[in-house]
Scaffold this motif. Sequence first.
Motif, PDB file in Angstrom:
ATOM      1  N   THR A  10      -4.506   2.044  -1.610  1.00  0.00           N
ATOM      2  CA  THR A  10      -3.584   3.045  -1.236  1.00  0.00           C
ATOM      3  C   THR A  10      -3.498   3.088   0.419  1.00  0.00           C
ATOM      4  O   THR A  10      -4.459   2.352   0.984  1.00  0.00           O
ATOM      5  CB  THR A  10      -4.065   4.389  -1.765  1.00  0.00           C
ATOM      6  OG1 THR A  10      -5.335   4.553  -1.170  1.00  0.00           O
ATOM      7  CG2 THR A  10      -3.736   4.362  -3.036  1.00  0.00           C
ATOM      8  N   SER A  17       0.662  -1.223   0.104  1.00  0.00           N
ATOM      9  CA  SER A  17       0.079   0.062   0.092  1.00  0.00           C
ATOM     10  C   SER A  17       0.875   1.209  -0.197  1.00  0.00           C
ATOM     11  O   SER A  17       0.505   2.209  -0.725  1.00  0.00           O
ATOM     12  CB  SER A  17      -0.849   0.148   1.301  1.00  0.00           C
ATOM     13  OG  SER A  17      -1.855  -0.952   1.087  1.00  0.00           O
ATOM     14  N   THR A  25       1.226   9.283  -5.945  1.00  0.00           N
ATOM     15  CA  THR A  25       1.433  10.497  -5.378  1.00  0.00           C
ATOM     16  C   THR A  25       2.401  11.234  -6.278  1.00  0.00           C
ATOM     17  O   THR A  25       2.256  12.456  -6.884  1.00  0.00           O
ATOM     18  CB  THR A  25       1.775  10.642  -3.947  1.00  0.00           C
ATOM     19  OG1 THR A  25       0.630  10.123  -3.234  1.00  0.00           O
ATOM     20  CG2 THR A  25       1.850  11.987  -3.509  1.00  0.00           C
ATOM     21  N   SER A  55       0.613   4.033  -2.738  1.00  0.00           N
ATOM     22  CA  SER A  55       0.525   5.686  -2.638  1.00  0.00           C
ATOM     23  C   SER A  55       1.692   6.527  -2.871  1.00  0.00           C
ATOM     24  O   SER A  55       1.534   7.598  -3.480  1.00  0.00           O
ATOM     25  CB  SER A  55       0.282   5.631  -1.051  1.00  0.00           C
ATOM     26  OG  SER A  55      -0.978   5.509  -0.550  1.00  0.00           O
ATOM     27  N   TRP A  71      -2.051  12.398  -1.315  1.00  0.00           N
ATOM     28  CA  TRP A  71      -1.787  11.443  -0.453  1.00  0.00           C
ATOM     29  C   TRP A  71      -3.020  10.861   0.456  1.00  0.00           C
ATOM     30  O   TRP A  71      -3.019  10.090   0.690  1.00  0.00           O
ATOM     31  CB  TRP A  71      -0.753  11.885   0.493  1.00  0.00           C
ATOM     32  CG  TRP A  71       0.040  10.864   1.332  1.00  0.00           C
ATOM     33  CD1 TRP A  71      -0.453  10.875   2.724  1.00  0.00           C
ATOM     34  CD2 TRP A  71       0.972  10.023   1.107  1.00  0.00           C
ATOM     35  NE1 TRP A  71       0.608   9.676   3.195  1.00  0.00           N
ATOM     36  CE2 TRP A  71       1.140   9.346   2.397  1.00  0.00           C
ATOM     37  CE3 TRP A  71       1.761   9.694  -0.118  1.00  0.00           C
ATOM     38  CZ2 TRP A  71       2.020   8.303   2.387  1.00  0.00           C
ATOM     39  CZ3 TRP A  71       2.486   8.632   0.152  1.00  0.00           C
ATOM     40  CH2 TRP A  71       2.761   7.961   1.206  1.00  0.00           C
ATOM     41  N   ALA A  99     -10.597   6.967  -4.305  1.00  0.00           N
ATOM     42  CA  ALA A  99      -9.859   5.720  -4.102  1.00  0.00           C
ATOM     43  C   ALA A  99     -10.581   4.637  -4.012  1.00  0.00           C
ATOM     44  O   ALA A  99     -10.573   3.397  -4.559  1.00  0.00           O
ATOM     45  CB  ALA A  99      -8.352   5.612  -3.147  1.00  0.00           C
TER      46      ALA A  99
END
Length: 282
Positions: A226, A71, A79, A75, A209, A215
Amino acid sequence: MNTKKTTGRRIGGIFALLIALVWVFPVYWMINSSFLSSATLAQLTPTWVPFGGTFNNYKTVMDPSSGFTSSLQMSVTITLLSLLFCIVFAFLGALAISRFKFRGRKSFVVAIIVIQMLPAEAMFIAQYKMISSLGLLNTVVGISIIYIATVIPFTLWMLRGFVAGVPADLEEAAMVDGCTRFGAFMRVTFPLLAPGLVASGVYAFIQVWNEFALASVLLTDESSRTLPLWLRRLSEFSNVGGYPNWGEVMAGSVLVAVPVIIFFLIVQGRMTQGMVGGAVKG
């Protein structure tokens, strides 16, 4: 008069300190709770300092079986990709509407403002169908495309203010001294826009973020979560007796917040610099 000013400043300082403590307390409590066991957190008497605390919560949430590593990688990739394209596109758009006059310029500015007024949830169905039709559900590219389109309007509007704040005369003076238009921009204007780029980048970074709602719609596969989705799954997975293991949830929250803090510490120096300080001599 001086005594009154001094007293007023002290009162203002005390008031500001109280506000700061109120703001910092939730962060402190999150970190404090991350070192405490579930049994300790379940007690009616709060534990203000984690003496005799444990790192077991962090060991549990960072275990490969929890999915934290995958994860985190998801992310970070999303990002950085979104941040890169968002800053580039928003910067070029800000230059266009601040430095050049063209047909439809005002309409373009109005469209940016209108887009920001639309609630994000109103576009979820259309965004889902679009990404699904492209076969990009549960992919880095698919979610990044939507994030870039979502964050660009406000980022562009922020950068527009920074670009407009740098006098065009500086570029013209450099061109008189022999620089090309591009050279004048890169040597004179671009360095002065660094604080604006950093500030806009921080905004875009935090938005992407911490994003959760979109998401959860576009990333439904367990292997493409994420960190916000992982944190929600952690609260469900650590559920014991109908209640989440708050120690593990707080430890996970700290791990999610750490990259944001590190990023801010790296760029905060640029954010505090003046935009055109020292650029024009009196």
